[in-house]
Enzyme design. Structure first.
Site, PDB file in Angstrom:
ATOM      1  N   THR A  33      14.257   2.345  -1.419  1.00  0.00           N
ATOM      2  CA  THR A  33      15.085   2.847  -0.307  1.00  0.00           C
ATOM      3  C   THR A  33      14.851   1.985   0.929  1.00  0.00           C
ATOM      4  O   THR A  33      14.105   1.009   0.883  1.00  0.00           O
ATOM      5  CB  THR A  33      14.702   4.308   0.030  1.00  0.00           C
ATOM      6  OG1 THR A  33      13.382   4.296   0.593  1.00  0.00           O
ATOM      7  CG2 THR A  33      14.709   5.185  -1.209  1.00  0.00           C
ATOM      8  N   ILE A  79       5.121  -2.505   1.637  1.00  0.00           N
ATOM      9  CA  ILE A  79       5.772  -3.123   0.469  1.00  0.00           C
ATOM     10  C   ILE A  79       7.124  -2.451   0.236  1.00  0.00           C
ATOM     11  O   ILE A  79       7.221  -1.218   0.216  1.00  0.00           O
ATOM     12  CB  ILE A  79       4.885  -2.998  -0.787  1.00  0.00           C
ATOM     13  CG1 ILE A  79       3.535  -3.693  -0.526  1.00  0.00           C
ATOM     14  CG2 ILE A  79       5.583  -3.628  -1.998  1.00  0.00           C
ATOM     15  CD1 ILE A  79       2.531  -3.564  -1.652  1.00  0.00           C
ATOM     16  N   HIS A  94      13.213   2.922   3.474  1.00  0.00           N
ATOM     17  CA  HIS A  94      12.004   3.413   4.151  1.00  0.00           C
ATOM     18  C   HIS A  94      11.166   2.248   4.669  1.00  0.00           C
ATOM     19  O   HIS A  94      10.644   2.276   5.798  1.00  0.00           O
ATOM     20  CB  HIS A  94      11.189   4.256   3.163  1.00  0.00           C
ATOM     21  CG  HIS A  94      10.071   5.029   3.785  1.00  0.00           C
ATOM     22  ND1 HIS A  94      10.268   6.090   4.633  1.00  0.00           N
ATOM     23  CD2 HIS A  94       8.725   4.882   3.694  1.00  0.00           C
ATOM     24  CE1 HIS A  94       9.100   6.568   5.029  1.00  0.00           C
ATOM     25  NE2 HIS A  94       8.145   5.840   4.476  1.00  0.00           N
ATOM     26  N   GLU A 112       1.302   4.481  11.820  1.00  0.00           N
ATOM     27  CA  GLU A 112       0.375   5.100  12.778  1.00  0.00           C
ATOM     28  C   GLU A 112      -0.441   4.073  13.569  1.00  0.00           C
ATOM     29  O   GLU A 112      -1.167   4.443  14.502  1.00  0.00           O
ATOM     30  CB  GLU A 112      -0.599   6.038  12.042  1.00  0.00           C
ATOM     31  CG  GLU A 112      -0.004   7.384  11.656  1.00  0.00           C
ATOM     32  CD  GLU A 112       0.993   7.320  10.523  1.00  0.00           C
ATOM     33  OE1 GLU A 112       0.808   6.494   9.598  1.00  0.00           O
ATOM     34  OE2 GLU A 112       1.991   8.077  10.568  1.00  0.00           O
TER      35      GLU A 112
HETATM   36  N1  INI Z   1       2.774   2.920   5.018  1.00  0.00           N
HETATM   37  C1  INI Z   1       2.251   1.702   4.813  1.00  0.00           C
HETATM   38  O1  INI Z   1       1.262   1.334   5.480  1.00  0.00           O
HETATM   39  N2  INI Z   1       2.796   0.879   3.881  1.00  0.00           N
HETATM   40  C2  INI Z   1       3.883   1.238   3.132  1.00  0.00           C
HETATM   41  O2  INI Z   1       4.318   0.425   2.276  1.00  0.00           O
HETATM   42  C3  INI Z   1       4.445   2.516   3.339  1.00  0.00           C
HETATM   43  N3  INI Z   1       5.588   2.936   2.560  1.00  0.00           N
HETATM   44  O3  INI Z   1       6.137   2.134   1.812  1.00  0.00           O
HETATM   45  O4  INI Z   1       6.007   4.076   2.613  1.00  0.00           O
HETATM   46  C4  INI Z   1       3.850   3.373   4.302  1.00  0.00           C
HETATM   47  N4  INI Z   1       4.357   4.598   4.530  1.00  0.00           N
HETATM   48  C5  INI Z   1       3.617   5.594   5.281  1.00  0.00           C
HETATM   49  C6  INI Z   1       3.808   5.479   6.783  1.00  0.00           C
HETATM   50  O5  INI Z   1       3.127   4.361   7.316  1.00  0.00           O
HETATM   51  C7  INI Z   1       3.279   6.723   7.503  1.00  0.00           C
HETATM   52  O6  INI Z   1       1.912   6.848   7.264  1.00  0.00           O
HETATM   53  C8  INI Z   1       3.982   8.026   7.066  1.00  0.00           C
HETATM   54  O7  INI Z   1       5.382   7.884   7.133  1.00  0.00           O
HETATM   55  C9  INI Z   1       3.567   9.202   8.000  1.00  0.00           C
HETATM   56  O8  INI Z   1       3.946   8.944   9.352  1.00  0.00           O
END
Ligand code: INI
Length: 157
Positions: A88, A84, A90, A60
């Site tokens: 997966t 981190i 992601h 975001e």
């Molecule tokens: N967001 C992070 O800031 N760091 C992460 O490690 C992370 N992981 O690993 O999933 C993460 N996911 C959330 C992402 O930024 C969004 O907030 C979410 O997908 C909603 O749009």
């Protein structure tokens, strides 16, 4: 005859500075915020010239950084987050979107939008970069912001 070198100095910059910080991995990101505020303070920017905007995750950050940049209220925007790697892919999507989006926000707004997002394989690496063995990337991002504000103002002279 040597070339004319234009580079940013570290004098106190004018204007307000925004920090855009993710809540995800907040215990790491909070250390980056502390480092950034400390670096700004030590470069003459008091905390009352710094606004902290919290977003859910690193994904975001770019939208908010770009919107803040567009309202011309800030000399620089410092983006702080921590991604981190998990089991997966992601991680790759979040880290890639944050990285590209932050770069795009700088180009779209013409003000320094600084990349202070940790992209780590392990929590231990993140801890090391948030004030332990490997410095504090929030502090470094703030120093980069000061240099870039001063460089931009110099090349506009
Ligand atoms: N967001 C992070 O800031 N760091 C992460 O490690 C992370 N992981 O690993 O999933 C993460 N996911 C959330 C992402 O930024 C969004 O907030 C979410 O997908 C909603 O749009």
């Amino acid at each position: 005859m040597p070339p004319t070198v234009l580079e940013g100095h570290f004098a106190t910059p004018a204007g307000r500075i925004a920090l855009v910080a993710a809540r995800f991995n907040g215990f790491i990101v909070d250390q980056l915020i502390t480092g950034a505020v400390d670096a700004l303070h030590r470069h003459g920017v008091p905390a009352d010239r710094v606004d902290l905007v919290r977003v859910p995750g690193a994904f975001e950050i770019p939208l908010i950084a770009q919107q803040l940049g567009r309202n011309h209220k800030y000399s620089a925007i410092i983006c702080l987050g921590c991604v981190i790697r998990g089991d997966t892919d992601h991680y790759d999507h979040v880290a890639g979107a944050a990285t590209n989006g932050i770069a795009q926000a700088a180009l779209a707004t013409g003000i320094p939008v600084i990349f202070g997002v940790l992209t780590c394989d392990t929590l231990e690496q993140a801890i090391h970069r948030a004030g332990a063995k490997a410095g504090n990337k929030g502090f470094e991002a703030a120093v980069t912001a000061v240099e870039m504000i001063n460089l931009l103002s110099k090349i506009k002279e």
